[in-house]
Design a protein around this motif. Structure first.
Motif, PDB file in Angstrom:
ATOM      1  N   GLN A 147      12.762  10.083  35.279  1.00 19.06           N
ATOM      2  CA  GLN A 147      12.261   9.416  34.075  1.00 19.06           C
ATOM      3  C   GLN A 147      13.056   8.142  33.775  1.00 19.06           C
ATOM      4  OE1 GLN A 147      12.624  12.572  31.221  1.00 19.06           O
ATOM      5  NE2 GLN A 147      10.574  13.385  31.624  1.00 19.06           N
ATOM      6  N   LEU A 148      14.388   8.223  33.966  1.00 15.88           N
ATOM      7  CA  LEU A 148      15.210   7.045  33.705  1.00 15.88           C
ATOM      8  C   LEU A 148      14.889   5.919  34.688  1.00 15.88           C
ATOM      9  CD1 LEU A 148      17.449   5.642  32.162  1.00 15.88           C
ATOM     10  CD2 LEU A 148      19.116   6.748  33.671  1.00 15.88           C
ATOM     11  N   LEU A 149      14.717   6.285  35.961  1.00 13.21           N
ATOM     12  CA  LEU A 149      14.375   5.263  36.951  1.00 13.21           C
ATOM     13  C   LEU A 149      12.998   4.678  36.657  1.00 13.21           C
ATOM     14  CD1 LEU A 149      15.180   3.706  39.464  1.00 13.21           C
ATOM     15  CD2 LEU A 149      14.203   5.553  40.861  1.00 13.21           C
ATOM     16  N   GLN A 150      12.082   5.516  36.203  1.00 12.29           N
ATOM     17  CA  GLN A 150      10.752   5.007  35.852  1.00 12.29           C
ATOM     18  C   GLN A 150      10.840   4.047  34.668  1.00 12.29           C
ATOM     19  OE1 GLN A 150       8.054   4.426  37.166  1.00 12.29           O
ATOM     20  NE2 GLN A 150       6.402   5.841  36.610  1.00 12.29           N
ATOM     21  N   ALA A 151      11.695   4.367  33.696  1.00 14.24           N
ATOM     22  CA  ALA A 151      11.869   3.469  32.547  1.00 14.24           C
ATOM     23  C   ALA A 151      12.424   2.120  33.007  1.00 14.24           C
ATOM     24  CB  ALA A 151      12.801   4.111  31.524  1.00 14.24           C
ATOM     25  N   ARG A 152      13.422   2.155  33.876  1.00 21.33           N
ATOM     26  CA  ARG A 152      13.987   0.904  34.404  1.00 21.33           C
ATOM     27  C   ARG A 152      12.929   0.118  35.175  1.00 21.33           C
ATOM     28  NH1 ARG A 152      19.246   0.016  34.284  1.00 21.33           N
ATOM     29  NH2 ARG A 152      20.723   1.660  33.739  1.00 21.33           N
ATOM     30  N   THR A 153      12.109   0.841  35.926  1.00 19.06           N
ATOM     31  CA  THR A 153      11.063   0.195  36.714  1.00 19.06           C
ATOM     32  C   THR A 153      10.038  -0.482  35.812  1.00 19.06           C
ATOM     33  OG1 THR A 153      11.342   1.814  38.501  1.00 19.06           O
ATOM     34  CG2 THR A 153       9.260   0.604  38.435  1.00 19.06           C
ATOM     35  N   LEU A 154       9.640   0.219  34.739  1.00 18.11           N
ATOM     36  CA  LEU A 154       8.664  -0.351  33.819  1.00 18.11           C
ATOM     37  C   LEU A 154       9.234  -1.583  33.103  1.00 18.11           C
ATOM     38  CD1 LEU A 154       7.195   2.957  32.340  1.00 18.11           C
ATOM     39  CD2 LEU A 154       6.068   1.379  33.921  1.00 18.11           C
ATOM     40  N   ALA A 187      20.882  10.898  22.290  1.00 20.67           N
ATOM     41  CA  ALA A 187      20.683   9.676  21.526  1.00 20.67           C
ATOM     42  C   ALA A 187      21.880   8.744  21.549  1.00 20.67           C
ATOM     43  CB  ALA A 187      20.339  10.020  20.074  1.00 20.67           C
ATOM     44  N   SER A 188      23.061   9.244  21.868  1.00 21.33           N
ATOM     45  CA  SER A 188      24.266   8.413  21.786  1.00 21.33           C
ATOM     46  C   SER A 188      24.606   7.707  23.097  1.00 21.33           C
ATOM     47  CB  SER A 188      25.459   9.279  21.359  1.00 21.33           C
ATOM     48  OG  SER A 188      25.709  10.280  22.334  1.00 21.33           O
ATOM     49  N   ARG A 189      23.866   7.960  24.151  1.00 22.09           N
ATOM     50  CA  ARG A 189      24.191   7.380  25.448  1.00 22.09           C
ATOM     51  C   ARG A 189      23.953   5.871  25.410  1.00 22.09           C
ATOM     52  NH1 ARG A 189      21.449   9.520  31.067  1.00 22.09           N
ATOM     53  NH2 ARG A 189      22.387   7.995  32.495  1.00 22.09           N
ATOM     54  N   PRO A 190      24.987   5.030  25.591  1.00 20.01           N
ATOM     55  CA  PRO A 190      24.827   3.570  25.456  1.00 20.01           C
ATOM     56  C   PRO A 190      23.738   2.996  26.355  1.00 20.01           C
ATOM     57  CG  PRO A 190      27.147   4.149  25.547  1.00 20.01           C
ATOM     58  CD  PRO A 190      26.384   5.403  25.850  1.00 20.01           C
ATOM     59  N   GLU A 191      23.638   3.486  27.584  1.00 16.21           N
ATOM     60  CA  GLU A 191      22.638   2.955  28.519  1.00 16.21           C
ATOM     61  C   GLU A 191      21.233   3.098  27.961  1.00 16.21           C
ATOM     62  OE1 GLU A 191      21.568   3.525  33.228  1.00 16.21           O
ATOM     63  OE2 GLU A 191      22.123   5.298  32.054  1.00 16.21           O
ATOM     64  N   LEU A 192      20.937   4.273  27.362  1.00 16.93           N
ATOM     65  CA  LEU A 192      19.597   4.506  26.817  1.00 16.93           C
ATOM     66  C   LEU A 192      19.338   3.618  25.602  1.00 16.93           C
ATOM     67  CD1 LEU A 192      19.351   8.399  27.090  1.00 16.93           C
ATOM     68  CD2 LEU A 192      18.426   6.674  28.642  1.00 16.93           C
ATOM     69  N   VAL A 193      20.382   3.402  24.816  1.00 19.70           N
ATOM     70  CA  VAL A 193      20.247   2.530  23.642  1.00 19.70           C
ATOM     71  C   VAL A 193      19.911   1.102  24.087  1.00 19.70           C
ATOM     72  CG1 VAL A 193      21.503   1.490  21.712  1.00 19.70           C
ATOM     73  CG2 VAL A 193      21.775   3.943  22.216  1.00 19.70           C
ATOM     74  N   GLU A 194      20.646   0.609  25.075  1.00 19.55           N
ATOM     75  CA  GLU A 194      20.422  -0.757  25.566  1.00 19.55           C
ATOM     76  C   GLU A 194      19.036  -0.915  26.165  1.00 19.55           C
ATOM     77  OE1 GLU A 194      25.146  -1.502  26.697  1.00 19.55           O
ATOM     78  OE2 GLU A 194      23.668  -1.077  28.257  1.00 19.55           O
ATOM     79  N   LEU A 195      18.624   0.049  26.972  1.00 18.06           N
ATOM     80  CA  LEU A 195      17.304  -0.037  27.595  1.00 18.06           C
ATOM     81  C   LEU A 195      16.194   0.039  26.550  1.00 18.06           C
ATOM     82  CD1 LEU A 195      17.860   2.221  30.752  1.00 18.06           C
ATOM     83  CD2 LEU A 195      17.738  -0.271  30.673  1.00 18.06           C
ATOM     84  N   SER A 196      16.386   0.875  25.521  1.00 14.69           N
ATOM     85  CA  SER A 196      15.384   0.981  24.453  1.00 14.69           C
ATOM     86  C   SER A 196      15.271  -0.340  23.692  1.00 14.69           C
ATOM     87  CB  SER A 196      15.758   2.111  23.488  1.00 14.69           C
ATOM     88  OG  SER A 196      15.742   3.363  24.138  1.00 14.69           O
ATOM     89  N   ALA A 197      16.412  -0.983  23.450  1.00 10.55           N
ATOM     90  CA  ALA A 197      16.385  -2.285  22.770  1.00 10.55           C
ATOM     91  C   ALA A 197      15.693  -3.330  23.625  1.00 10.55           C
ATOM     92  CB  ALA A 197      17.813  -2.714  22.439  1.00 10.55           C
ATOM     93  N   GLU A 198      15.921  -3.300  24.934  1.00  7.70           N
ATOM     94  CA  GLU A 198      15.250  -4.247  25.831  1.00  7.70           C
ATOM     95  C   GLU A 198      13.741  -4.042  25.797  1.00  7.70           C
ATOM     96  OE1 GLU A 198      15.421  -5.820  30.477  1.00  7.70           O
ATOM     97  OE2 GLU A 198      16.894  -4.371  29.748  1.00  7.70           O
ATOM     98  N   ALA A 199      13.316  -2.769  25.757  1.00  6.12           N
ATOM     99  CA  ALA A 199      11.886  -2.478  25.675  1.00  6.12           C
ATOM    100  C   ALA A 199      11.306  -3.025  24.374  1.00  6.12           C
ATOM    101  CB  ALA A 199      11.651  -0.972  25.770  1.00  6.12           C
ATOM    102  N   ALA A 200      12.050  -2.907  23.284  1.00  6.40           N
ATOM    103  CA  ALA A 200      11.581  -3.437  21.996  1.00  6.40           C
ATOM    104  C   ALA A 200      11.437  -4.952  22.059  1.00  6.40           C
ATOM    105  CB  ALA A 200      12.552  -3.035  20.894  1.00  6.40           C
ATOM    106  N   LEU A 201      12.365  -5.629  22.733  1.00  4.95           N
ATOM    107  CA  LEU A 201      12.276  -7.082  22.854  1.00  4.95           C
ATOM    108  C   LEU A 201      11.071  -7.502  23.687  1.00  4.95           C
ATOM    109  CD1 LEU A 201      16.041  -8.013  23.319  1.00  4.95           C
ATOM    110  CD2 LEU A 201      14.617  -8.415  21.312  1.00  4.95           C
ATOM    111  N   LEU A 202      10.737  -6.704  24.695  1.00  2.79           N
ATOM    112  CA  LEU A 202       9.534  -7.001  25.473  1.00  2.79           C
ATOM    113  C   LEU A 202       8.283  -6.890  24.605  1.00  2.79           C
ATOM    114  CD1 LEU A 202      10.231  -5.246  28.906  1.00  2.79           C
ATOM    115  CD2 LEU A 202      10.014  -7.696  28.491  1.00  2.79           C
ATOM    116  N   ARG A 203       8.355  -6.067  23.571  1.00  5.25           N
ATOM    117  CA  ARG A 203       7.227  -5.935  22.637  1.00  5.25           C
ATOM    118  C   ARG A 203       7.341  -6.942  21.487  1.00  5.25           C
ATOM    119  NH1 ARG A 203       8.938  -0.510  23.002  1.00  5.25           N
ATOM    120  NH2 ARG A 203       9.494  -0.472  20.783  1.00  5.25           N
ATOM    121  N   VAL A 204       8.329  -7.852  21.592  1.00  7.17           N
ATOM    122  CA  VAL A 204       8.607  -8.852  20.553  1.00  7.17           C
ATOM    123  C   VAL A 204       8.809  -8.155  19.211  1.00  7.17           C
ATOM    124  CG1 VAL A 204       7.983 -11.122  19.652  1.00  7.17           C
ATOM    125  CG2 VAL A 204       7.062 -10.373  21.839  1.00  7.17           C
TER     126      VAL A 204
END
Length: 502
Positions: free
Chosen positions: A54-61, A82-99
């Motif tokens: 799932q994590l690799l799929q998220a990175r791929t998307l 919820a506290s894992r920094p990597e997941l927080v950063e990737l989630s924020a990047e996804a939000a930026l892609l959605r502007v």
């Protein structure tokens, strides 16, 4: 879904989940994100709870620009950790892609990592908060190991017109990740703005080769091809963009530029008209649309498209010219006179601008019409001298695009029979990769000065580089080398054409 990817997915369904994950990991490492996504879809069907998959799929998307898909997947992953920094950063990047900059900032909270600071800077840019963006970029690059932060900061510096600072940041990014996608793209953009279109093309092509799923690399290459007037290559690249599902304003802009270059005015209108309500006020697609509308006789509509650009950028000479032409054609000579007067009254007004102003003034029955016509005639020699000096400086600096622009202006106001101008234009076009244009100018120069060593060298070198008539190329270069034994460049060209590298 296209047939080939579907067949791949069907074939993958017969494989073990572990094998599929290994394939996806290999695809991801090779930056083939589309194949990685397909293999992960098949693997997750067999093992839907596998968090590594799932994590690799998220990175791929994320790499494919799918902020919605990545965000949904990351929400599920964060629910368990919820506290894992990597997941927080990737989630924020996804939000930026959605502007969604506010969402990204909320997700990042008080996380203090270089990547979190980079993402905060990007969120600030999306919110037009330049000061905050600069602060966060400074924090992001302080650690010295985040190439994406250096590349993104350089992009901001370029937008601000600080090319020296941008170049320093790009150099730092290249030291950390010389083949990173962001590094290649920002170096290409820097070269493009500097007029070094061949270098820009090389970096975009390299990025497209190393990151075959990346649309930004393809679009960047397409933009340079458009700047170079390489219409067939632009057409091919746009077809590839379409095959990969690329869409949006930048794609439509390049399609419109291609149609305009081919004088398909109605096609330009067909492309742009449905987008009118969504086009940003200063986007260059408005200029392309206005030019097509002028050709279609839709003068008032053309003026409406160009007016916002002129209001915001009154020093944009092409925009002002288009607006004045539209107003004049629509029968409002007085409006055209007011629009174009600042250009014509400038001490830097060019002869062709003064000729247009004389025509506008005459239509408006303005008594200054004859004065503008007289200025056009008297300023021509001085302007020609400036253009020659600019072209010469551009050739010395190897700024081929600027040289071509200057020589275009020179040829437009002369009889086009200066062998040296034609010769230099040929060489600049060759350096830009415009083989057909280079050969045409070289042949024209050769007819005028068949015994000039520089002209012979350019003609021979052009034929040699484009692989046409090697015997003729070698003969021209031999004659040039005999005539200029002390010219190192000519001697090198002859040696290379003769198969004797110096």
């Amino acid at each position: 879904m296209a047939l080939f990817p579907l067949l791949m997915l069907v074939a993958a369904c017969g494989e073990d989940a572990g094998d599929l994950l290994a394939k996806a990991q290999s695809d991801f490492a090779a930056h083939d994100y589309r194949s990685a996504r397909l293999n992960l879809i098949a693997a997750l069907k067999q093992d839907p709870g596998n968090r590594d998959m799932q994590l690799l799929q998220a990175r791929t998307l994320l790499a494919l620009g799918d902020g919605d898909g990545a965000g949904a997947l990351l929400e599920r992953l964060k629910a368990a950790d919820a506290s894992r920094p990597e997941l927080v950063e990737l989630s924020a990047e996804a939000a930026l892609l959605r502007v969604a900059p506010d969402k990204a900032l909320n997700l990042l909270g008080d996380l203090k990592t270089p990547e979190a600071e980079r993402l905060r800077a990007l969120a600030a840019l999306q919110s037009d908060d330049i000061n905050s963006a600069e602060t966060h970029f400074a924090n992001a690059v302080a650690s010295g190991d985040n190439a994406r932060a250096f590349a993104d900061y350089a992009r901001l510096r370029l937008l601000q017109g600080n090319r020296t600072a941008a170049n320093d940041l790009i150099t730092r990014a290249e030291h950390i990740a010389p083949q990173g996608l962001d590094t290649l793209l920002i170096r290409a953009r820097y070269a493009q703005q500097a007029g070094d279109l061949q270098k820009a093309l090389g970096r975009y092509s390299q990025a497209a080769r190393l990151y075959p799923s990346n649309l930004a690399a393809l679009l960047g290459e397409a933009e340079v091809r458009a700047d170079l007037g390489q219409l067939d290559q632009l057409d091919s690249l746009l077809a590839q963009v379409g095959e990969r599902g690329g869409q949006g304003l930048e794609v439509d802009y390049l399609k419109a530029r291609l149609a305009l270059a081919r004088k398909k005015w109605a096609d330009v209108r067909k492309i742009v008209q449905p987008l009118e309500a969504r086009i940003p006020k200063l986007h260059p697609i408005r200029m392309t649309y206005a030019e097509a509308l002028l050709e279609l006789g839709q003068y008032q509509l053309a003026a409406a498209q160009i007016q916002p650009i002129v209001q915001s950028a009154p020093n944009n000479r092409l925009a002002v010219k288009l607006l004045a032409q539209a107003q004049l054609a629509a029968g409002d000579a007085q409006a055209a006179l007011a629009t174009y007067r600042p250009i014509a009254e400038s001490s830097e007004a060019r002869p062709e601008e003064l000729v247009l102003m004389a025509r506008i003034a005459k239509a408006a029955k303005d008594p200054n019409a004859s004065r503008y016509a007289a200025r056009a005639a008297t300023s021509a020699p001085e302007t020609l001298g400036r253009d020659l000096a600019e072209a010469d400086a551009a050739m010395r600096a190897k700024d081929w695009a600027r040289a071509v622009t200057a020589y275009d202006r020179i040829l437009a106001v002369t009889d086009g029979r200066n062998a040296i101008v034609l010769n230099n234009m040929a060489y600049a076009q060759l350096m830009l990769g415009n083989d057909a244009k280079a050969l045409d100018y070289a042949e024209r120069a050769l007819k005028l000065a068949p015994d000039n060593s520089s002209v012979l060298d350019t003609a021979g070198w052009t034929l040699f580089k484009i692989g046409k008539d090697p015997a003729r190329a070698k003969e021209f270069l031999r004659r040039a080398a005999e005539m200029a034994p002390n010219n190192a460049t000519i001697q090198e060209h002859y040696a290379l054409a003769s198969g004797r590298p110096r």
